[in-house]
Design a protein around this motif. Structure first.
Motif, PDB file in Angstrom:
ATOM      1  N   LEU A   2      37.215   1.320 -36.879  1.00  0.00           N
ATOM      2  CA  LEU A   2      37.254   0.020 -37.546  1.00  0.00           C
ATOM      3  C   LEU A   2      38.056  -1.019 -36.770  1.00  0.00           C
ATOM      4  O   LEU A   2      37.637  -2.170 -36.641  1.00  0.00           O
ATOM      5  N   LEU A   3      39.213  -0.642 -36.257  1.00  0.00           N
ATOM      6  CA  LEU A   3      40.113  -1.613 -35.640  1.00  0.00           C
ATOM      7  C   LEU A   3      39.761  -1.960 -34.199  1.00  0.00           C
ATOM      8  O   LEU A   3      40.026  -3.082 -33.762  1.00  0.00           O
ATOM      9  N   PHE A   4      39.166  -1.035 -33.454  1.00  0.00           N
ATOM     10  CA  PHE A   4      38.814  -1.331 -32.065  1.00  0.00           C
ATOM     11  C   PHE A   4      37.781  -2.460 -31.974  1.00  0.00           C
ATOM     12  O   PHE A   4      38.027  -3.465 -31.304  1.00  0.00           O
ATOM     13  N   PRO A   5      36.626  -2.375 -32.655  1.00  0.00           N
ATOM     14  CA  PRO A   5      35.675  -3.484 -32.555  1.00  0.00           C
ATOM     15  C   PRO A   5      36.144  -4.753 -33.257  1.00  0.00           C
ATOM     16  O   PRO A   5      35.813  -5.866 -32.836  1.00  0.00           O
ATOM     17  N   ILE A  43      37.784 -10.379 -32.762  1.00  0.00           N
ATOM     18  CA  ILE A  43      38.754 -11.441 -33.044  1.00  0.00           C
ATOM     19  C   ILE A  43      39.337 -11.987 -31.747  1.00  0.00           C
ATOM     20  O   ILE A  43      39.467 -13.200 -31.574  1.00  0.00           O
ATOM     21  N   GLY A  44      39.659 -11.103 -30.828  1.00  0.00           N
ATOM     22  CA  GLY A  44      40.179 -11.541 -29.533  1.00  0.00           C
ATOM     23  C   GLY A  44      39.180 -12.380 -28.766  1.00  0.00           C
ATOM     24  O   GLY A  44      39.530 -13.381 -28.140  1.00  0.00           O
ATOM     25  N   TYR A  45      37.914 -11.999 -28.832  1.00  0.00           N
ATOM     26  CA  TYR A  45      36.874 -12.761 -28.130  1.00  0.00           C
ATOM     27  C   TYR A  45      36.705 -14.147 -28.736  1.00  0.00           C
ATOM     28  O   TYR A  45      36.529 -15.127 -28.017  1.00  0.00           O
ATOM     29  N   LEU A  46      36.761 -14.226 -30.060  1.00  0.00           N
ATOM     30  CA  LEU A  46      36.620 -15.523 -30.724  1.00  0.00           C
ATOM     31  C   LEU A  46      37.796 -16.446 -30.416  1.00  0.00           C
ATOM     32  O   LEU A  46      37.621 -17.655 -30.300  1.00  0.00           O
ATOM     33  N   ILE A  47      38.984 -15.884 -30.295  1.00  0.00           N
ATOM     34  CA  ILE A  47      40.181 -16.696 -30.074  1.00  0.00           C
ATOM     35  C   ILE A  47      40.331 -17.094 -28.611  1.00  0.00           C
ATOM     36  O   ILE A  47      40.576 -18.262 -28.306  1.00  0.00           O
ATOM     37  N   GLY A  83      40.957 -12.448 -24.131  1.00  0.00           N
ATOM     38  CA  GLY A  83      41.367 -12.145 -25.504  1.00  0.00           C
ATOM     39  C   GLY A  83      40.668 -10.919 -26.049  1.00  0.00           C
ATOM     40  O   GLY A  83      41.245 -10.150 -26.815  1.00  0.00           O
ATOM     41  N   ALA A  84      39.402 -10.722 -25.652  1.00  0.00           N
ATOM     42  CA  ALA A  84      38.667  -9.537 -26.091  1.00  0.00           C
ATOM     43  C   ALA A  84      39.313  -8.272 -25.543  1.00  0.00           C
ATOM     44  O   ALA A  84      39.413  -7.266 -26.235  1.00  0.00           O
ATOM     45  N   LEU A  85      39.754  -8.338 -24.303  1.00  0.00           N
ATOM     46  CA  LEU A  85      40.425  -7.181 -23.703  1.00  0.00           C
ATOM     47  C   LEU A  85      41.728  -6.869 -24.436  1.00  0.00           C
ATOM     48  O   LEU A  85      41.995  -5.715 -24.785  1.00  0.00           O
ATOM     49  N   TRP A  86      42.528  -7.891 -24.671  1.00  0.00           N
ATOM     50  CA  TRP A  86      43.788  -7.686 -25.393  1.00  0.00           C
ATOM     51  C   TRP A  86      43.533  -7.232 -26.835  1.00  0.00           C
ATOM     52  O   TRP A  86      44.217  -6.349 -27.358  1.00  0.00           O
ATOM     53  N   GLY A  87      42.570  -7.843 -27.486  1.00  0.00           N
ATOM     54  CA  GLY A  87      42.255  -7.477 -28.869  1.00  0.00           C
ATOM     55  C   GLY A  87      41.778  -6.044 -28.983  1.00  0.00           C
ATOM     56  O   GLY A  87      42.145  -5.328 -29.907  1.00  0.00           O
ATOM     57  N   ALA A  88      40.958  -5.617 -28.026  1.00  0.00           N
ATOM     58  CA  ALA A  88      40.486  -4.232 -28.035  1.00  0.00           C
ATOM     59  C   ALA A  88      41.647  -3.267 -27.814  1.00  0.00           C
ATOM     60  O   ALA A  88      41.724  -2.213 -28.456  1.00  0.00           O
TER      61      ALA A  88
END
Length: 52
Positions: free
Chosen positions: A8-11, A16-20, A25-30
């Motif tokens: 649940l939290l990985f995607p 959220i990181g990609y949107l921000i 951000g996607a890398l950090w969010g993942a």
């Protein structure tokens, strides 16, 4: 069932990181999502085992 927080939290973190912040951000969010998922998985498994 123990690995459900990771699934649940990985995607969610990735999205959220990609949107921000785009690709970075996607890398950090993942990464954050993966870390939180693993920590919650450990807490969940410990809660299921209980005290012995």
């Amino acid at each position: 069932m123990g690995c459900l927080p990771v699934l649940l939290l990985f995607p969610t973190g990735f999205g959220i990181g990609y949107l921000i912040a785009g690709d970075l951000g996607a890398l950090w969010g993942a990464g954050v999502g993966l870390l939180l998922g693993v920590l919650l998985m450990i807490a969940f498994i410990k809660a299921l085992r209980g005290r012995r």
